[in-house]
Enzyme design. Structure first.
Site, mmCIF file in Angstrom:
data_model
loop_
_atom_site.group_PDB
_atom_site.id
_atom_site.type_symbol
_atom_site.label_atom_id
_atom_site.label_comp_id
_atom_site.label_asym_id
_atom_site.label_seq_id
_atom_site.Cartn_x
_atom_site.Cartn_y
_atom_site.Cartn_z
ATOM 1 N N ALA A 243 0.836 -1.197 0.000
ATOM 2 C CA ALA A 243 0.000 0.000 0.000
ATOM 3 C C ALA A 243 0.869 1.245 0.000
ATOM 4 O O ALA A 243 1.955 1.257 0.587
ATOM 5 C CB ALA A 243 -0.925 0.022 1.210
ATOM 6 N N ASP A 244 0.386 2.275 -0.672
ATOM 7 C CA ASP A 244 1.044 3.574 -0.639
ATOM 8 C C ASP A 244 0.367 4.522 0.342
ATOM 9 O O ASP A 244 0.985 5.460 0.824
ATOM 10 C CB ASP A 244 1.055 4.195 -2.031
ATOM 11 C CG ASP A 244 2.026 3.480 -2.947
ATOM 12 O OD1 ASP A 244 3.143 3.994 -3.125
ATOM 13 O OD2 ASP A 244 1.694 2.404 -3.462
#
Length: 358
Positions: A243-244
């Site tokens: 995930a960013d």
């Protein structure tokens, strides 16, 4: 031994140029903030944790060489440099959080010696490297245990599907989602791992496949469009992605293509996990609708390794990320504090404050 994508010694920073992989392993010198910004912007380095670490270390390298007459001069330079680094890639939250944290340290410090304060900031940045690796290992071990307790496996172990690149090349070392794969393998429980090519920039084919071959893990590369038939015809124990940015409600921004894999996983009853250290969690943005989605140049879509594959004149839309709703994250969100249901990530804020682990 995992790959070393970031080489740092006091005042010296080199990064493995990911634009040249897998054909060539070449390290690039990062001598200043501008070098760091360019490396992040052009994706010589990528992956939310690595972006923050390289950005901050580029700042530390330049900071170490500079002399300041006053604390105000140091503070002004620092804030300007950190705010500039945030602009390189807006979707990943890690760099923004690190910039705010360092600015807050400066503004709250009672130190009245410029050199001492400067060195204190540098020391804090240098600690990020070791902390990221340890956080990745803790996260991966928690996720591996959760997969063992909840996911189906064959006689030979667990089969995992992953997307994009979330390993040593995307972090200070070990990795997030790929770190989970490594932890499962370390226990002798990994049957196989499938990695998607991750069009249009091919981080899966160029980078994840490179790491899997390097670590001699049982693995297979598939095209992004093969995920549905893979889930239908072969036993997939779990999907694990990185995930960013994780919103307060558990919505997750990750590499483009993640959302469609989550939809397919839900349809085929495959547990879907997100591996995201606390640095990827945003305490302000309430849901995925408010996450800024970076759009990349059209030639990343129309060309492969400099060779045009699309007709000239065609219009292109190239978002680098998409948002996966919390309700599709059926396995959970794995952090260095434990594995949480997506709608429970609000608890992380209190756990971070208390320093506790589940």
């Amino acid at each position: 031994m995992t790959l070393e994508a970031i080489k740092y010694h006091a005042g010296s920073l080199q990064i493995l140029d990911q634009l040249l992989l897998p054909h060539k392993s070449h390290y690039v010198d990062i001598r200043c903030v501008e070098d760091g910004w360019k490396a992040i912007k052009t994706m010589q380095v990528r992956g939310a944790p690595a972006i923050a670490i390289v950005g901050c270390l580029s700042f530390a390298v330049e900071l170490k060489k500079k002399k300041f007459e006053t604390i105000q001069e140091l503070t002004e330079f620092s804030n300007k440099s950190l705010n500039y680094l945030v602009t390189a890639r807006p979707t990943a939250v890690n760099m923004s959080k690190s910039a705010k944290m360092l600015s807050a340290l400066l503004s709250s410090s009672k130190c009245d010696d410029v050199e001492e304060l400067k060195q204190g900031i540098i020391d804090h940045i240098e600690e990020m490297l070791d902390k990221d690796i340890q956080d990745n290992k803790d996260l991966s071990n928690y996720a591996a245990e959760h997969i063992k307790s909840t996911c189906n496996k064959s006689n030979d172990g667990y089969t995992i599907l992953t997307h994009c690149n979330t390993g040593s090349l995307a972090t200070a070392g070990y990795g997030t989602a790929l770190g989970v794969v490594r932890s499962v393998h370390k226990e002798g429980l990994l049957d196989h791992v499938y990695c998607t090519e991750t069009r249009p920039y091919n981080q899966g084919a160029r980078l994840t496949a490179y790491e899997l071959v390097h670590d001699e893990l049982p693995s297979t590369l598939i095209a992004d469009s093969m995920v549905a038939v893979l889930m239908k015809t072969r036993k997939i124990s779990a999907v694990v992605v990185g995930a960013d940015r994780v919103a307060v409600n558990g919505d997750v921004a990750n590499k483009i293509g993640t959302y469609q894999i989550a939809v397919l996983a839900k349809h085929h009853n495959v547990p879907f996990y997100v591996a995201a250290p606390v640095t990827c969690h945003d305490d302000i943005i309430q849901d995925g609708n408010d996450i800024t989605i970076e759009e990349r140049p059209a030639d990343e879509l129309t060309m492969v390794s400099g060779v045009r594959v699309a007709a000239k004149g065609i219009n292109c839309w190239n978002p680098a990320f998409d948002v996966t709703p919390a309700k599709l994250i059926t396995g959970g969100i794995a952090t260095e504090l434990g594995v949480f249901a997506a709608d429970e990530v609000k608890q992380l804020k209190n756990q971070v404050k208390n320093g506790s682990k589940s």
